[in-house]
Design an enzyme around this catalytic site. Sequence first.
Site, PDB file in Angstrom:
ATOM      1  N   HIS A  15       0.822  -1.219   0.000  1.00 37.32           N
ATOM      2  CA  HIS A  15       0.000   0.000   0.000  1.00 37.32           C
ATOM      3  C   HIS A  15       0.854   1.267   0.000  1.00 37.32           C
ATOM      4  CE1 HIS A  15      -3.037   2.954   1.118  1.00 37.32           C
ATOM      5  NE2 HIS A  15      -2.443   3.162   2.274  1.00 37.32           N
TER       6      HIS A  15
ATOM      7  N   HIS B  54       3.581   7.016   5.417  1.00 39.37           N
ATOM      8  CA  HIS B  54       2.364   7.710   5.864  1.00 39.37           C
ATOM      9  C   HIS B  54       1.498   6.932   6.862  1.00 39.37           C
ATOM     10  CE1 HIS B  54       0.094   5.430   2.786  1.00 39.37           C
ATOM     11  NE2 HIS B  54      -0.955   5.709   3.486  1.00 39.37           N
ATOM     12  N   ASP B  55       1.595   5.586   6.877  1.00 37.82           N
ATOM     13  CA  ASP B  55       0.801   4.794   7.833  1.00 37.82           C
ATOM     14  C   ASP B  55       1.662   4.201   8.953  1.00 37.82           C
ATOM     15  OD1 ASP B  55      -1.596   3.532   5.390  1.00 37.82           O
ATOM     16  OD2 ASP B  55      -1.861   5.048   6.957  1.00 37.82           O
TER      17      ASP B  55
ATOM     18  N   ASP C 201      -3.359   8.265  -1.388  1.00 37.09           N
ATOM     19  CA  ASP C 201      -3.810   7.258  -0.411  1.00 37.09           C
ATOM     20  C   ASP C 201      -5.250   6.860  -0.726  1.00 37.09           C
ATOM     21  OD1 ASP C 201      -4.388   7.312   3.201  1.00 37.09           O
ATOM     22  OD2 ASP C 201      -3.750   5.659   1.923  1.00 37.09           O
TER      23      ASP C 201
ATOM     24  N   GLU D 158       0.659   5.672  12.516  1.00 36.11           N
ATOM     25  CA  GLU D 158      -0.738   5.315  12.774  1.00 36.11           C
ATOM     26  C   GLU D 158      -0.898   3.822  13.037  1.00 36.11           C
ATOM     27  OE1 GLU D 158      -3.567   7.466  10.206  1.00 36.11           O
ATOM     28  OE2 GLU D 158      -4.547   5.525   9.868  1.00 36.11           O
ATOM     29  N   ASP D 159      -0.132   2.982  12.345  1.00 34.73           N
ATOM     30  CA  ASP D 159      -0.390   1.537  12.379  1.00 34.73           C
ATOM     31  C   ASP D 159       0.769   0.676  12.873  1.00 34.73           C
ATOM     32  OD1 ASP D 159      -2.952   1.972  11.366  1.00 34.73           O
ATOM     33  OD2 ASP D 159      -2.261   1.898   9.295  1.00 34.73           O
TER      34      ASP D 159
HETATM   35  N1  LIG Z   1      -9.743  -0.769   0.558  1.00 36.15           N
HETATM   36  C1  LIG Z   1      -8.936  -1.479   1.371  1.00 36.15           C
HETATM   37  N2  LIG Z   1      -8.460  -0.880   2.507  1.00 36.15           N
HETATM   38  C2  LIG Z   1      -7.633  -1.629   3.276  1.00 36.15           C
HETATM   39  C3  LIG Z   1      -7.268  -2.950   2.967  1.00 36.15           C
HETATM   40  N3  LIG Z   1      -6.415  -3.405   3.923  1.00 36.15           N
HETATM   41  C4  LIG Z   1      -6.238  -2.409   4.789  1.00 36.15           C
HETATM   42  N4  LIG Z   1      -6.963  -1.333   4.408  1.00 36.15           N
HETATM   43  C5  LIG Z   1      -6.965  -0.065   5.131  1.00 36.15           C
HETATM   44  O1  LIG Z   1      -8.174   0.049   5.838  1.00 36.15           O
HETATM   45  C6  LIG Z   1      -8.446   1.436   6.054  1.00 36.15           C
HETATM   46  C7  LIG Z   1      -9.851   1.681   5.736  1.00 36.15           C
HETATM   47  O2  LIG Z   1     -10.575   0.945   6.681  1.00 36.15           O
HETATM   48  P1  LIG Z   1     -11.349   1.747   7.814  1.00 36.15           P
HETATM   49  O3  LIG Z   1     -11.939   0.712   8.692  1.00 36.15           O
HETATM   50  O4  LIG Z   1     -12.198   2.784   7.191  1.00 36.15           O
HETATM   51  O5  LIG Z   1     -10.185   2.506   8.557  1.00 36.15           O
HETATM   52  P2  LIG Z   1      -9.462   2.109   9.905  1.00 36.15           P
HETATM   53  O6  LIG Z   1      -8.854   0.749   9.619  1.00 36.15           O
HETATM   54  O7  LIG Z   1      -8.452   3.199  10.026  1.00 36.15           O
HETATM   55  O8  LIG Z   1     -10.488   2.102  10.981  1.00 36.15           O
HETATM   56  C8  LIG Z   1      -7.544   2.215   5.130  1.00 36.15           C
HETATM   57  O9  LIG Z   1      -6.561   2.753   5.980  1.00 36.15           O
HETATM   58  P3  LIG Z   1      -5.784   4.107   5.636  1.00 36.15           P
HETATM   59  O10 LIG Z   1      -4.777   3.817   4.605  1.00 36.15           O
HETATM   60  O11 LIG Z   1      -5.320   4.676   6.923  1.00 36.15           O
HETATM   61  O12 LIG Z   1      -6.788   5.071   4.885  1.00 36.15           O
HETATM   62  P4  LIG Z   1      -8.008   5.863   5.422  1.00 36.15           P
HETATM   63  O13 LIG Z   1      -8.887   4.940   6.227  1.00 36.15           O
HETATM   64  O14 LIG Z   1      -7.456   7.010   6.232  1.00 36.15           O
HETATM   65  O15 LIG Z   1      -8.611   6.317   4.097  1.00 36.15           O
HETATM   66  C9  LIG Z   1      -6.926   1.157   4.231  1.00 36.15           C
HETATM   67  O16 LIG Z   1      -5.575   1.471   3.876  1.00 36.15           O
HETATM   68  C10 LIG Z   1      -7.801  -3.531   1.784  1.00 36.15           C
HETATM   69  O17 LIG Z   1      -7.542  -4.692   1.436  1.00 36.15           O
HETATM   70  N5  LIG Z   1      -8.635  -2.764   1.020  1.00 36.15           N
HETATM   71 MN   LIG Z   2      -2.927   4.638   3.868  1.00 37.99          MN
END
Ligand SMILES: Nc1nc2c(ncn2[C@@H]2O[C@H](COP(=O)(O)OP(=O)(O)O)[C@@H](OP(=O)(O)OP(=O)(O)O)[C@H]2O)c(=O)[nH]1
Ligand SMILES: [Mn+2]
Length: 179
Positions: free
Chosen positions: A36, A62-63, A123, A66-67
Amino acid sequence: MDNEAIKKYTKCMNFAAKKHSTQRRKDSEETPYINHPIGVANIIANEGDVTDLDVLMAALLHDTVEDTDCSFDEIEEHFGADVCNIVKEVTDDKSLPKMERKRLQIEHAKTSSSKAKLVKLADKLYNLRDLQREMPIGWTKERVDEYFIWAKKVVDNLRGTNLKLETKLDEIFCAQGLK
Ligand SMILES: Nc1nc2c(ncn2[C@@H]2O[C@H](COP(=O)(O)OP(=O)(O)O)[C@@H](OP(=O)(O)OP(=O)(O)O)[C@H]2O)c(=O)[nH]1
Ligand SMILES: [Mn+2]
């Protein structure tokens, strides 16, 4: 080619890969999470036509805060204050309730720096393409639809940053019936 820039970027890729090494994406293939951040950096460079090193390194990182166990101090120590400040702007406070975190992301998008806006646009473009490709394990169609609606609110507050990325995002929103 600038040797110092290549060394820094490669060090950054390795740092991000080690931080995310045990993490997987939510897709059925359990794709290594590092795909990602690398994909987000690739979108910025090869679709957004932006090769600013600080932006590309912030995309790789960037993550991480946070993660993962990564701290802002660690990022500043290894990659400098400018990269660290971009990462700070795109990092959600995971100690907050999810809805509040999602509301703040919409609000902060408007006043963030253009470098942070670039990372956020890429992102979102990466994540929305992922959602088009496959529903994350454990998600419902409603949750996917909600994510698209929320993501558009964030993107609407990022506009005027990179026409190429915004155009590709609008094609996705259009396909989702969101225009
Ligand atoms: N579409 C998708 N998302 C996935 C997948 N695996 C992990 N993610 C991540 O999950 C986050 C979106 O899920 P949410 O439930 O809305 O967010 P959360 O995990 O932060 O609670 C995104 O994080 P983020 O990068 O921090 O972005 P954002 O939530 O700030 O947009 C995304 O990168 C996947 O297989 N498909
Ligand atoms: Mn991200």
